[in-house]
Scaffold this motif. Structure first.
Motif, PDB file in Angstrom:
ATOM      1  N   GLU A 162     -14.239  36.208 -38.290  1.00  0.00           N
ATOM      2  CA  GLU A 162     -12.946  35.585 -38.017  1.00  0.00           C
ATOM      3  C   GLU A 162     -12.656  35.484 -36.525  1.00  0.00           C
ATOM      4  O   GLU A 162     -11.616  34.956 -36.127  1.00  0.00           O
ATOM      5  N   ARG A 163     -13.548  35.975 -35.707  1.00  0.00           N
ATOM      6  CA  ARG A 163     -13.328  36.007 -34.261  1.00  0.00           C
ATOM      7  C   ARG A 163     -14.109  34.892 -33.571  1.00  0.00           C
ATOM      8  O   ARG A 163     -15.236  34.570 -33.962  1.00  0.00           O
ATOM      9  N   ALA A 164     -13.506  34.335 -32.530  1.00  0.00           N
ATOM     10  CA  ALA A 164     -14.230  33.352 -31.717  1.00  0.00           C
ATOM     11  C   ALA A 164     -15.413  34.017 -31.033  1.00  0.00           C
ATOM     12  O   ALA A 164     -16.492  33.425 -30.911  1.00  0.00           O
ATOM     13  N   LEU A 165     -15.234  35.246 -30.577  1.00  0.00           N
ATOM     14  CA  LEU A 165     -16.316  36.020 -29.974  1.00  0.00           C
ATOM     15  C   LEU A 165     -16.447  37.325 -30.738  1.00  0.00           C
ATOM     16  O   LEU A 165     -15.655  38.249 -30.540  1.00  0.00           O
ATOM     17  N   PRO A 166     -17.422  37.442 -31.633  1.00  0.00           N
ATOM     18  CA  PRO A 166     -17.548  38.647 -32.453  1.00  0.00           C
ATOM     19  C   PRO A 166     -18.338  39.775 -31.781  1.00  0.00           C
ATOM     20  O   PRO A 166     -18.753  40.720 -32.456  1.00  0.00           O
ATOM     21  N   TRP A 167     -18.579  39.676 -30.475  1.00  0.00           N
ATOM     22  CA  TRP A 167     -19.268  40.702 -29.710  1.00  0.00           C
ATOM     23  C   TRP A 167     -18.273  41.356 -28.756  1.00  0.00           C
ATOM     24  O   TRP A 167     -17.266  40.756 -28.389  1.00  0.00           O
ATOM     25  N   GLN A 168     -18.590  42.549 -28.310  1.00  0.00           N
ATOM     26  CA  GLN A 168     -17.694  43.253 -27.405  1.00  0.00           C
ATOM     27  C   GLN A 168     -17.625  42.558 -26.051  1.00  0.00           C
ATOM     28  O   GLN A 168     -16.572  42.502 -25.415  1.00  0.00           O
ATOM     29  N   ASN A 169     -18.750  42.004 -25.622  1.00  0.00           N
ATOM     30  CA  ASN A 169     -18.808  41.331 -24.322  1.00  0.00           C
ATOM     31  C   ASN A 169     -19.343  39.921 -24.489  1.00  0.00           C
ATOM     32  O   ASN A 169     -20.119  39.641 -25.404  1.00  0.00           O
ATOM     33  N   ASP A 206     -23.827  26.872 -23.116  1.00  0.00           N
ATOM     34  CA  ASP A 206     -23.007  25.706 -22.786  1.00  0.00           C
ATOM     35  C   ASP A 206     -22.031  25.408 -23.916  1.00  0.00           C
ATOM     36  O   ASP A 206     -21.628  24.263 -24.105  1.00  0.00           O
ATOM     37  N   SER A 207     -21.690  26.428 -24.708  1.00  0.00           N
ATOM     38  CA  SER A 207     -20.677  26.438 -25.772  1.00  0.00           C
ATOM     39  C   SER A 207     -21.138  25.840 -27.098  1.00  0.00           C
ATOM     40  O   SER A 207     -20.363  25.791 -28.048  1.00  0.00           O
ATOM     41  N   ALA A 208     -22.395  25.405 -27.217  1.00  0.00           N
ATOM     42  CA  ALA A 208     -22.919  24.891 -28.495  1.00  0.00           C
ATOM     43  C   ALA A 208     -21.966  23.868 -29.105  1.00  0.00           C
ATOM     44  O   ALA A 208     -21.529  23.985 -30.252  1.00  0.00           O
ATOM     45  N   ASP A 209     -21.638  22.865 -28.307  1.00  0.00           N
ATOM     46  CA  ASP A 209     -20.746  21.783 -28.753  1.00  0.00           C
ATOM     47  C   ASP A 209     -19.396  22.328 -29.222  1.00  0.00           C
ATOM     48  O   ASP A 209     -18.826  21.853 -30.196  1.00  0.00           O
ATOM     49  N   GLY A 210     -18.916  23.358 -28.507  1.00  0.00           N
ATOM     50  CA  GLY A 210     -17.598  23.904 -28.803  1.00  0.00           C
ATOM     51  C   GLY A 210     -17.533  24.892 -29.949  1.00  0.00           C
ATOM     52  O   GLY A 210     -16.437  25.298 -30.343  1.00  0.00           O
ATOM     53  N   THR A 211     -18.671  25.324 -30.466  1.00  0.00           N
ATOM     54  CA  THR A 211     -18.652  26.251 -31.605  1.00  0.00           C
ATOM     55  C   THR A 211     -18.637  27.712 -31.171  1.00  0.00           C
ATOM     56  O   THR A 211     -18.478  28.598 -32.016  1.00  0.00           O
ATOM     57  N   VAL A 212     -18.830  27.984 -29.879  1.00  0.00           N
ATOM     58  CA  VAL A 212     -18.699  29.341 -29.347  1.00  0.00           C
ATOM     59  C   VAL A 212     -17.891  29.262 -28.055  1.00  0.00           C
ATOM     60  O   VAL A 212     -17.781  28.189 -27.449  1.00  0.00           O
ATOM     61  N   PRO A 213     -17.308  30.359 -27.605  1.00  0.00           N
ATOM     62  CA  PRO A 213     -16.519  30.329 -26.371  1.00  0.00           C
ATOM     63  C   PRO A 213     -17.329  29.873 -25.169  1.00  0.00           C
ATOM     64  O   PRO A 213     -18.541  30.092 -25.089  1.00  0.00           O
ATOM     65  N   GLU A 214     -16.655  29.248 -24.214  1.00  0.00           N
ATOM     66  CA  GLU A 214     -17.344  28.687 -23.051  1.00  0.00           C
ATOM     67  C   GLU A 214     -17.889  29.741 -22.106  1.00  0.00           C
ATOM     68  O   GLU A 214     -18.761  29.443 -21.288  1.00  0.00           O
ATOM     69  N   ASN A 215     -17.377  30.970 -22.187  1.00  0.00           N
ATOM     70  CA  ASN A 215     -17.827  31.999 -21.246  1.00  0.00           C
ATOM     71  C   ASN A 215     -19.017  32.801 -21.753  1.00  0.00           C
ATOM     72  O   ASN A 215     -19.429  33.782 -21.128  1.00  0.00           O
TER      73      ASN A 215
END
Length: 326
Positions: free
Chosen positions: A178-185, A216-225
């Protein structure tokens, strides 16, 4: 007067109190050596740390334990008056985002001084408890810390309360999926071993394309950072990518992946990932990047077809061999 803590290690959280076993002035339980307080009735206040959570019943439950069956173990007798807003309390239970310091221990879930009949008490005595614990775990930690206030160490009974480790859980948290970034960092370390590929250099380039695509965000499917860094130490890497002769999953040709993470709220689903292993076998060099890219999406919590970027939806062999990352 020394401070004792309960340490939180997440995935089901473990805890331990440390730094008190060598306290020379600690009274042994039930020695009748007296109380360090001027009054046997201790006023307990609560500092919620600015939050609106109702801690009163949880602290009350912990105190009731020591006034009841737990009293037989305490180093001295005490009764408690719970007055959350007391202006001149003997003990203040403070709920904090993090227990910053408790002896030489990191990741403490609670902290309190261990008192004895010879302790010099300068009220209010501070008891800290981590604020994001579930109700059940909040009671467990509060009981543990008041055990120290009442003179007990980790070697003392009841071990169900005073043992240096126990299972704790947090309040409900969003699952990793459910998280945009499911990792701690946002920066992930990656170990790559494609030495078993028919073209190791080409396979390495393919892996790089997949990592760059997600960077490069995978076409917007992961955060840009999101970013990746290649490391040599496989055991310390967040992501491990390996080309093998035989897949650990079903089939001899293709790819598979496994991910693991922490479950601090104990709901059976990871809230954060801490490991992703991608395995590829028997795949043509030109398709290695696609397979790695697909499973990177899995490592970012993708579950349904449309969570993945377009190149990974209903791709046929020609799509997988193409320069899909462009």
């Amino acid at each position: 007067m020394r401070r004792a803590c309960l340490v939180a290690l997440l995935v089901v959280v473990a805890g331990c109190s440390v730094g008190l076993d060598d306290v020379s002035d600690a009274a042994d339980p039930m020695t009748g050596s007296g109380s360090p307080w001027d009054d046997d009735e201790l006023v307990v206040a609560i500092d919620s740390g600015g939050g609106d959570r109702e801690y009163r019943p949880l602290v009350r439950e912990a105190l009731s334990y020591w006034e009841g069956e737990g009293g037989q173990y305490a180093a001295y007798e005490a009764a408690f008056v719970l007055d959350p807003n007391a202006t001149d309390p003997d003990v203040v239970v403070t709920f904090v985002d993090d227990v910053d310091e408790c002896g030489d221990v990191d990741d403490a879930a609670g902290c309190a001084p261990r008192l004895s009949s010879d302790s010099r008490v300068d009220p209010p005595v501070a008891v800290e408890v981590e604020a994001n614990l579930s109700d059940e775990s909040t009671v467990i930690v509060t009981k543990h810390e008041f055990g120290h206030v009442l003179g007990l160490s980790h070697d003392d009974d009841p071990q169900s309360i005073m043992a240096h480790s126990t299972d704790l859980t947090t309040e409900p948290q969003p699952n990793a999926t459910e998280r945009a970034l499911p990792w701690q960092n946002e920066s992930l370390s990656v170990a790559v071993d494609v030495s078993n590929a028919s073209n190791p250099s080409g396979a390495q380039d393919q892996v790089r394309h997949a990592l760059d695509y997600y960077g490069d965000s995978a076409d917007g499917t992961v955060p840009e950072n999101v970013s990746f860094r290649i490391v040599e130490n496989r055991s310390a890497a967040d992501v491990v990518i390996t080309y093998v002769e035989t897949l650990p999953c079903q089939g001899d040709v293709g790819s598979c992946a496994s991910r693991s993470g922490v479950d601090p709220d104990g709901d059976g689903a990871a809230e954060r990932y801490d490991s992703l292993e991608i395995t590829v076998a028997g795949v043509d060099t030109a398709a290695v990047g696609w397979h790695v890219g697909y499973w990177l999406g899995y490592g970012f919590g993708h579950t349904s077809e449309y969570d993945w970027a377009q190149p990974f939806r209903d791709a046929d062999a020609e799509d997988r061999w193409s320069e899909w990352w462009r």
